[in-house]
Structures are given as C-alpha cells and as structure tokens.
Design an enzyme around this catalytic site. Sequence first.
Site, mmCIF file in Angstrom:
data_model
loop_
_atom_site.group_PDB
_atom_site.id
_atom_site.type_symbol
_atom_site.label_atom_id
_atom_site.label_comp_id
_atom_site.label_asym_id
_atom_site.label_seq_id
_atom_site.Cartn_x
_atom_site.Cartn_y
_atom_site.Cartn_z
ATOM 1 N N HIS A 104 0.718 -1.077 0.053
ATOM 2 C CA HIS A 104 0.105 0.087 0.009
ATOM 3 C C HIS A 104 1.016 1.243 0.034
ATOM 4 O O HIS A 104 0.600 2.251 0.792
ATOM 5 C CB HIS A 104 -0.779 -0.077 1.194
ATOM 6 C CG HIS A 104 -2.077 -1.052 1.260
ATOM 7 N ND1 HIS A 104 -2.502 -1.616 -0.131
ATOM 8 C CD2 HIS A 104 -2.427 -2.012 2.177
ATOM 9 C CE1 HIS A 104 -3.402 -2.594 0.270
ATOM 10 N NE2 HIS A 104 -3.514 -2.629 1.266
ATOM 11 N N HIS A 175 -10.334 0.807 -0.004
ATOM 12 C CA HIS A 175 -9.997 -0.173 0.929
ATOM 13 C C HIS A 175 -11.235 -0.414 2.053
ATOM 14 O O HIS A 175 -10.670 -0.592 3.132
ATOM 15 C CB HIS A 175 -8.677 -0.150 1.644
ATOM 16 C CG HIS A 175 -8.096 -1.515 2.047
ATOM 17 N ND1 HIS A 175 -8.840 -2.257 3.050
ATOM 18 C CD2 HIS A 175 -6.929 -2.216 1.811
ATOM 19 C CE1 HIS A 175 -7.980 -3.592 3.321
ATOM 20 N NE2 HIS A 175 -6.981 -3.575 2.303
ATOM 21 N N GLU A 300 -11.864 -4.387 -3.861
ATOM 22 C CA GLU A 300 -10.930 -3.476 -3.997
ATOM 23 C C GLU A 300 -10.562 -3.388 -5.609
ATOM 24 O O GLU A 300 -9.641 -3.910 -6.106
ATOM 25 C CB GLU A 300 -9.568 -3.302 -3.270
ATOM 26 C CG GLU A 300 -9.818 -3.578 -2.001
ATOM 27 C CD GLU A 300 -8.425 -4.175 -1.226
ATOM 28 O OE1 GLU A 300 -7.312 -3.398 -1.722
ATOM 29 O OE2 GLU A 300 -8.435 -5.381 -0.843
#
Length: 336
Positions: A104, A175, A300
Amino acid sequence: MRHASVETFGTTPGGDPVHLLRLENGGSRAAVMSWGASLQDYRVQGWGAPVILGSPDFSAYLGPLLHCGAIAGRVANRIAKGRAMLQGRVVALDRNENGKTCLHGGARGTSLRNWTIAEHDSAQVVLKVTLPDGEGGFPGRLDITARYALEEDGALRLTLSARTDAPTFCNLAHHAYWSFAPEDGLQHHDLTLPADSYLPVDADLIPLGPPASLDGTRFDFRKPRAVKRAGDALLDHNFCFAEPTQALRPLCCLDYGPMRLEVEADSPGLQIYEGAHLDTGLAATLTGMPYGANAGLAIEPQAWPDAPNHPEYPDIRLNPDETYRQVSRFHPHVRD
C-alpha cells in the site's frame, strides 16, 4: 447546494486535526474523513445497520482498523521484495510488510496521511494529497484527488485521479470492508464475480505468474457462492479482467438476505480479501460489537499486484504527460 458541515473527528499522530464530513443523497448517508480519505460510515435506505466496517473512535484507525475504508496507494497491494524496474533501473521501495514486501505504498502511503478537503457540499466531497518525490522510494511528486459522491439512487461513486512530475508508478484502490452483518461473518454472504481467471499467489501473497483458470478452484464465483465455507483456503487474490475501459463494467455482487451490493469500475483487476486477520478487540465499532475474522469483505477495484515485476500485466507506470484516473461505483440496496 447545501454545504455539509465539517466536524473534528480526531488528531493525527503529528497533532493535526482529522476532519469528518457527512453526506446525504438518494436515501443514503455516508461519512468521509480526511485521514486516508477514508469512508468512515455508509448507511442505505431500508437497512438498519452500516454496510461497511468502521469506528466512531479515530484511534481505531491507527490500530486494528488500519487502512479500513481508506484510499490505498501510491501503489495499492504488494510489490515483491520492495523492488521494481522503472526505465531500466531498479527502484528500491519500503519493505513495510514483514520486512519483505512493499504494501500500500509503504510506511507513509496515502492511507496513512491526512488529506486536505478541497471542496464539499451535502452530497459530495473532494480531497487532495501530495506525495513528495522519493517517499517510500517512489520517484516523482504525485498529486492525488479523490471525489466521493452520493448519487440520486443512493450509490457511492468514487473518482480517483493523479498527476506526476516524473515517471513513477500509480495504482490506487479503495479499501473499505463491506458487510451487511459483521457478527455473522461471511458464511451467509454470497459473492458473484464474472472473471474467468485470477492470480495464484505465494506465501507472501505475491503473484506467481500469469493468470490461471478458475475452473475447479475455491475462487470460482462465476455462480453465487458463499464467500467463506469451512475449510476454504485464504481469499486474498486479484481477479483479472480485460484492460481498463472508458466505461464502468460490473465487477461483482455481494448478497445477504434482502440486501445486495453491486460494484462497477473501469479497472483491469479486483482484489478480494476476506478479512481473515480482522480483530478489533476492545476498540469501538459502528455496530457496538467487536469485529473478528471474516467480519467484512474488502472489495478493491485496482490494477494487478506486483505489476512492475510482470511486464505482461497491465502497466501501472504514470508519466508527466498523463493523468491517472479510476472510477468505482458501489451500490448497496434492498433487492427488488
């Protein structure tokens, strides 16, 4: 247009205020906070509970609900060994997941920053953040915009865009964890997902190679199937679609009793994570009950993970003369 009020929701580790905006339209209500440009709450007409996981206490988002509801980036998902090839050279990135992978966007990715509220009204909010050149090892300054908008039918449209001043990578993803009944886990939530292939992964959740057929696997959701059954292997995988499109296309449906979530996007991939490691402990939640393993499903839309190390995957490079853009639409509602 009526302007939404801006509330103070908490304080960042650096001492800055975290703001919260409440949106309303089409019988739906949502709340978006500046930390991570996160969807903090979302409720729809005809259902008496939130449809996402979240907390009324900001501190939970620094602990058990890390990344929850946030925009993950500058590169969502994982990059193997924190290394990527860009313009013929190896770029060294943060290895912020178990000292092995870049997850991420690294230790200071978009989900771990306080965004600026650029504009807002009663039904939409625009947030912005700038990632400096070199942060997390990624080259290029990256200016990112996220627009949340509740539409007339109560659906939530998320538009993400970004510009850079030097060649870099960009793959943003929302997310949120979705659930119509967190206390019930995912055994009674049925998932329908029309992809024909997925990316098998290794023990570090890094893709092994080219897409594989779903035939005969636990990951085949082309017909409605419970998200989680006893004995099922971990679901934390990318499902493969064609190249990005100019129009939204259906990516999946999630059904529970009378409720349905329909997800559309223009992205070439969809990461699905069953929330196996969720554990809020004593932290406050939107339902007042702790969230345990499989309390929610992360859905996602994004590009494929570890793309810089797989030239055959859809490219996530972004150049200064280009604009990154991704649109997702989430529509939870009572089924007809």
